[in-house]
Motif scaffolding. Structure first.
Motif: not given
Lengths: 102, 153
Positions: A60, A64, B40, B97, B99, B101-104
């Motif tokens: 997900y 960014a 996110f 940043n 937000n 959370l960039a990636a999961g």
């Protein structure tokens, strides 16, 4: 989005290494164009990687993640001739799916 | 008369409760199959942690590899390798940043607890890897200096 995803999958010692390069603007929605109008967000939200039909990675993403995202991961198993598929969906509902043989 | 109605409602309520609980269970099991949108959207690290399930404990068993100095904040390679047993998910957060959370990444069994991606880093700050293993959250942080912001001017 017209261009194909570049995927490379190599199996060695029982582990398959996958590297994928997607083609996507990954616009955050925070930038402004030359006239100062905000550029709407446009980014990949979900990426799914499959080995044959089995999900080997579910990702997900937020805005960014860099433009033309690069993804690198490894999974156990995989033999020459197997198919590795990578699919993505973005926040506008656009999607792409490409596959490659190990 | 009313008494009966009460009893009926009570029964109905209890039955509904049981059904709702039962329905929640599979949802929990597949919770990882849904994008954590709230996480996110969080605009601060604390908020993102909260949405992910709590503040992670620092762990030396997470290898986080990022450049010490990133010339271009728009493309910062980040690699995370977890040595924690039972790693289920790896999250990448950028402290400052808009937000974090960039990636999961959800790591199913059979997939190595390793991921590498390129992310945008708005300004010099900590890049944080959060690993979910055995239902608990662990983290490792590393500062990345950014000489040119990730917003691309």
């Amino acid at each position: 989005m017209a261009s194909r995803m570049r995927i490379r999958a190599k199996a060695a010692d029982g582990v398959t290494e996958v590297k994928a390069l997607m083609s996507h603007p990954m616009e955050t929605g925070q930038r402004k164009d030359a006239e100062g109008n905000p550029i709407p967000a446009h980014y990949i939200t979900e990426v799914t990687a499959l080995h044959n039909d089995k999900v080997v990675l579910q990702a997900y993403w937020g805005a960014a993640v860099s433009q033309n995202p690069f993804l690198h991961f490894r999974f156990k198993g995989g033999a020459e001739g197997d198919t590795v598929t990578i699919k993505w969906v973005d926040n506008k509902g656009e999607s792409q799916s490409d596959d490659t043989k190990i | 008369m009313n008494h009966h109605r009460r009893t009926f409602l009570k029964l109905g309520g209890a039955a509904f409760g049981a059904v709702a609980t039962a329905a929640l269970w599979p949802l929990r099991a597949i919770a990882a199959a849904v994008r954590p949108n709230a996480a996110f959207e969080a605009t601060a690290l604390d908020g993102a942690y909260k949405q992910l399930g709590g503040t992670p404990a620092e762990s030396a068993d997470i290898d986080l590899s990022t450049p010490d100095i990133a010339e271009n904040g728009a493309v910062v390679p980040v690699s995370v390798t977890s040595k924690l047993p039972g790693t289920e998910a790896i999250y990448i957060l950028i402290e400052k940043n808009p937000n974090p959370l960039a990636a999961g990444f959800m790591i199913p069994e059979g997939t190595e607890p390793f991921v590498s991606v390129r992310v945008k880093v708005a300004q010099t700050c900590n890049v944080i890897a959060v690993v979910k293993a055995g239902g608990k959250l662990y983290s490792a942080a590393k500062e990345t200096k950014v000489t040119l912001g990730g917003c691309g001017g």
